[in-house]
Scaffold this motif. Structure first.
Motif, PDB file in Angstrom:
ATOM      1  N   LYS A 154       1.167  -1.104   0.101  1.00 23.93           N
ATOM      2  CA  LYS A 154       0.544  -0.300   0.234  1.00 23.93           C
ATOM      3  C   LYS A 154       0.736   1.689  -0.017  1.00 23.93           C
ATOM      4  O   LYS A 154       0.522   2.008  -0.873  1.00 23.93           O
ATOM      5  CB  LYS A 154      -0.578   0.398   1.330  1.00 23.93           C
ATOM      6  CG  LYS A 154      -0.010   0.139   2.276  1.00 23.93           C
ATOM      7  CD  LYS A 154      -1.297   0.475   3.550  1.00 23.93           C
ATOM      8  CE  LYS A 154      -0.651   0.602   4.982  1.00 23.93           C
ATOM      9  NZ  LYS A 154      -1.237   1.351   5.958  1.00 23.93           N
ATOM     10  N   TRP A 166      -7.873   9.625  -4.849  1.00 22.74           N
ATOM     11  CA  TRP A 166      -7.729   9.102  -4.288  1.00 22.74           C
ATOM     12  C   TRP A 166      -7.209   7.844  -4.247  1.00 22.74           C
ATOM     13  O   TRP A 166      -7.772   6.391  -3.858  1.00 22.74           O
ATOM     14  CB  TRP A 166      -9.967   8.064  -4.219  1.00 22.74           C
ATOM     15  CG  TRP A 166      -9.608   7.955  -5.716  1.00 22.74           C
ATOM     16  CD1 TRP A 166     -10.306   8.935  -6.654  1.00 22.74           C
ATOM     17  CD2 TRP A 166      -9.614   6.450  -6.483  1.00 22.74           C
ATOM     18  NE1 TRP A 166      -9.952   8.749  -7.657  1.00 22.74           N
ATOM     19  CE2 TRP A 166     -10.057   6.748  -7.635  1.00 22.74           C
ATOM     20  CE3 TRP A 166      -9.590   4.885  -5.844  1.00 22.74           C
ATOM     21  CZ2 TRP A 166     -10.342   5.677  -8.474  1.00 22.74           C
ATOM     22  CZ3 TRP A 166      -9.509   4.225  -6.608  1.00 22.74           C
ATOM     23  CH2 TRP A 166      -9.992   4.140  -7.902  1.00 22.74           C
ATOM     24  N   GLY A 177      -3.288   9.100   3.102  1.00 27.95           N
ATOM     25  CA  GLY A 177      -4.271   8.119   3.401  1.00 27.95           C
ATOM     26  C   GLY A 177      -5.695   7.282   2.255  1.00 27.95           C
ATOM     27  O   GLY A 177      -5.771   5.748   3.032  1.00 27.95           O
ATOM     28  N   THR A 178      -5.919   8.154   2.033  1.00 33.65           N
ATOM     29  CA  THR A 178      -7.242   7.738   1.399  1.00 33.65           C
ATOM     30  C   THR A 178      -6.299   6.075   0.221  1.00 33.65           C
ATOM     31  O   THR A 178      -7.393   5.588   0.086  1.00 33.65           O
ATOM     32  CB  THR A 178      -7.995   8.620   0.172  1.00 33.65           C
ATOM     33  OG1 THR A 178      -8.656   9.674   1.547  1.00 33.65           O
ATOM     34  CG2 THR A 178      -8.985   7.860  -0.060  1.00 33.65           C
ATOM     35  N   LYS A 195      -3.671   4.700   0.593  1.00 34.35           N
ATOM     36  CA  LYS A 195      -3.229   3.729   1.093  1.00 34.35           C
ATOM     37  C   LYS A 195      -4.981   2.933   1.213  1.00 34.35           C
ATOM     38  O   LYS A 195      -4.809   1.500   1.067  1.00 34.35           O
ATOM     39  CB  LYS A 195      -2.380   4.068   2.375  1.00 34.35           C
ATOM     40  CG  LYS A 195      -0.977   4.594   2.083  1.00 34.35           C
ATOM     41  CD  LYS A 195      -0.637   5.252   3.247  1.00 34.35           C
ATOM     42  CE  LYS A 195       0.769   5.825   2.983  1.00 34.35           C
ATOM     43  NZ  LYS A 195       1.388   6.303   4.013  1.00 34.35           N
ATOM     44  N   LEU A 196      -5.293   2.870   1.624  1.00 38.06           N
ATOM     45  CA  LEU A 196      -7.002   2.330   2.131  1.00 38.06           C
ATOM     46  C   LEU A 196      -7.051   1.909   0.967  1.00 38.06           C
ATOM     47  O   LEU A 196      -7.863   0.466   1.252  1.00 38.06           O
ATOM     48  CB  LEU A 196      -7.694   2.995   2.775  1.00 38.06           C
ATOM     49  CG  LEU A 196      -8.974   2.874   2.818  1.00 38.06           C
ATOM     50  CD1 LEU A 196      -8.857   1.436   4.036  1.00 38.06           C
ATOM     51  CD2 LEU A 196     -10.301   4.016   3.513  1.00 38.06           C
ATOM     52  N   ASN A 246      -4.611  -1.070  -0.045  1.00 33.25           N
ATOM     53  CA  ASN A 246      -4.716  -1.692   0.696  1.00 33.25           C
ATOM     54  C   ASN A 246      -5.684  -3.185   0.627  1.00 33.25           C
ATOM     55  O   ASN A 246      -5.294  -4.211   0.613  1.00 33.25           O
ATOM     56  CB  ASN A 246      -4.647  -1.564   2.549  1.00 33.25           C
ATOM     57  CG  ASN A 246      -4.810  -2.404   3.776  1.00 33.25           C
ATOM     58  OD1 ASN A 246      -3.963  -3.552   2.999  1.00 33.25           O
ATOM     59  ND2 ASN A 246      -5.278  -2.084   4.759  1.00 33.25           N
ATOM     60  N   THR A 247      -6.845  -2.087   0.163  1.00 32.25           N
ATOM     61  CA  THR A 247      -8.308  -3.331   0.112  1.00 32.25           C
ATOM     62  C   THR A 247      -8.198  -3.500  -0.901  1.00 32.25           C
ATOM     63  O   THR A 247      -8.483  -5.270  -1.628  1.00 32.25           O
ATOM     64  CB  THR A 247      -9.576  -1.964  -0.025  1.00 32.25           C
ATOM     65  OG1 THR A 247      -9.314  -1.431   1.183  1.00 32.25           O
ATOM     66  CG2 THR A 247     -10.380  -2.910  -0.907  1.00 32.25           C
ATOM     67  N   TYR A 302      -5.433  -7.244   7.252  1.00 39.55           N
ATOM     68  CA  TYR A 302      -6.035  -5.419   6.155  1.00 39.55           C
ATOM     69  C   TYR A 302      -6.768  -4.895   7.490  1.00 39.55           C
ATOM     70  O   TYR A 302      -6.399  -3.632   7.840  1.00 39.55           O
ATOM     71  CB  TYR A 302      -7.364  -6.213   5.606  1.00 39.55           C
ATOM     72  CG  TYR A 302      -8.104  -5.042   5.149  1.00 39.55           C
ATOM     73  CD1 TYR A 302      -7.691  -4.644   4.236  1.00 39.55           C
ATOM     74  CD2 TYR A 302      -9.423  -4.003   6.013  1.00 39.55           C
ATOM     75  CE1 TYR A 302      -8.668  -3.337   3.271  1.00 39.55           C
ATOM     76  CE2 TYR A 302     -10.084  -3.148   5.793  1.00 39.55           C
ATOM     77  CZ  TYR A 302      -9.371  -2.489   3.727  1.00 39.55           C
ATOM     78  OH  TYR A 302     -10.292  -2.003   3.741  1.00 39.55           O
ATOM     79  N   LEU A 362      -3.821  -1.577   7.751  1.00 37.66           N
ATOM     80  CA  LEU A 362      -4.408   0.014   8.130  1.00 37.66           C
ATOM     81  C   LEU A 362      -3.783   1.028   9.028  1.00 37.66           C
ATOM     82  O   LEU A 362      -3.087   2.190   9.265  1.00 37.66           O
ATOM     83  CB  LEU A 362      -6.411  -0.419   8.799  1.00 37.66           C
ATOM     84  CG  LEU A 362      -6.533  -0.687   7.500  1.00 37.66           C
ATOM     85  CD1 LEU A 362      -8.517  -0.388   7.998  1.00 37.66           C
ATOM     86  CD2 LEU A 362      -7.245   0.103   6.111  1.00 37.66           C
TER      87      LEU A 362
END
Length: 285
Positions: free
Chosen positions: A20, A37, A42-43, A45-46, A49-50, A261, A265
């Motif tokens: 990520k 995005w 932060g967004t 990497k989220l 990661n997903t 996951y 985070l």
């Protein structure tokens, strides 16, 4: 089995964090104009990661045998040697950077060897990373189980070869990677920023290939952690002689990925994850 599960989940978390954080940086260095995005925030990497846990890893981690991924494993080994060879070779170039690194290789090697950065604090700071790098023990039972000829002699050969190759790769990257940047006054800051020095090489095709190769290696390394953990859970939960079902396999795979996951985070970079897991779950094995 419980230690096996904890240790392998630790590996999965490290790989998720590395993916990520590396993916947006890699794509940006390759010239991709990423939307906010998908950026290094932060967004982004989220989202990465997903994608990593539930898009890439679900189909890769469903097999029950490590041998089914032998071609991906061999490709990862070849890519790793390519990355090691690239980093080692580029360290000998005296004009790799425009603003610095114009000193000859011998001078940079001397600077690296005579620096006062090596002290006991540095040694103990490096220990978690060294422990993490050699934590292949959880995979040994599964590897032994899938060997055609199961014997102590054969598994010793496998472990010796694997340890030798890994040591060679780690030492070569560590020495030549550091020597490449030894003349830069901000060398410590570079190595401490996000633990990925590949992004600081100039825009060379081989350096860009290494960045993509690292993403490939990280992705295909995960089944070698998740499959042994999955087998260990089944051994703990199944009754003696009970067969492993496809439904059980899918549920445990998704469960492990969800745990990975959620914990990933809260880790901002690979250094945080490795520093925590190196002296805890990995040492506990």
């Amino acid at each position: 089995s419980f230690c096996n599960i904890c240790c392998n989940i630790g590996f999965l978390i490290n790989y998720a964090v590395l993916f990520k954080t590396s993916m947006p940086t890699t794509l940006k260095l390759l010239g991709c104009d990423l939307p906010h995005w998908l950026g290094n925030n932060g967004t982004g990497k989220l989202v990465w990661n997903t994608i990593f846990c539930f898009v890439l890893l679900v189909p890769l981690c469903l097999p029950m045998q490590l041998g089914s991924l032998r071609y991906a494993s061999m490709s990862s080994i070849l890519i790793t040697f390519f990355i090691v060879g690239t980093i080692s070779t580029l360290s000998f170039r005296d004009s790799l950077f425009d603003d610095s690194n114009d000193e000859p290789f011998i001078d940079r090697m001397h600077m690296a060897m005579t620096t006062d950065r090596t002290n006991m604090d540095s040694v103990f700071s490096a220990l978690p990373y060294i422990i993490f790098s050699y934590m292949y023990q959880p995979c040994i039972p599964q590897i032994y189980h899938e060997m055609k000829v199961k014997s102590l002699t054969n598994i010793k050969k496998v472990l010796f070869a694997g340890t030798f190759i890994a040591s060679f790769a780690y030492i070569a990257v560590g020495i030549f990677g550091y020597v490449t940047f030894a003349s830069r006054p901000d060398v410590d800051k570079l190595f401490d920023h996000d633990k990925n020095i590949l992004q600081y090489y100039p825009k060379l095709p081989v350096a860009e290939a290494c960045l993509l190769g690292l993403i490939f290696v990280v992705t295909f390394a995960n089944p070698f952690c998740l499959v042994p953990a999955k087998i260990a859970i089944m051994e703990l939960t199944n009754k003696p002689g009970q067969e492993k079902t496809a439904k059980q396999n899918f549920a445990i795979t998704i469960g492990l990925l969800v745990i990975t996951y959620l914990i990933a985070l809260f880790c901002s970079d690979i250094g945080d994850a490795m520093s925590i897991l190196g002296p805890t779950t990995n040492t506990g094995i």
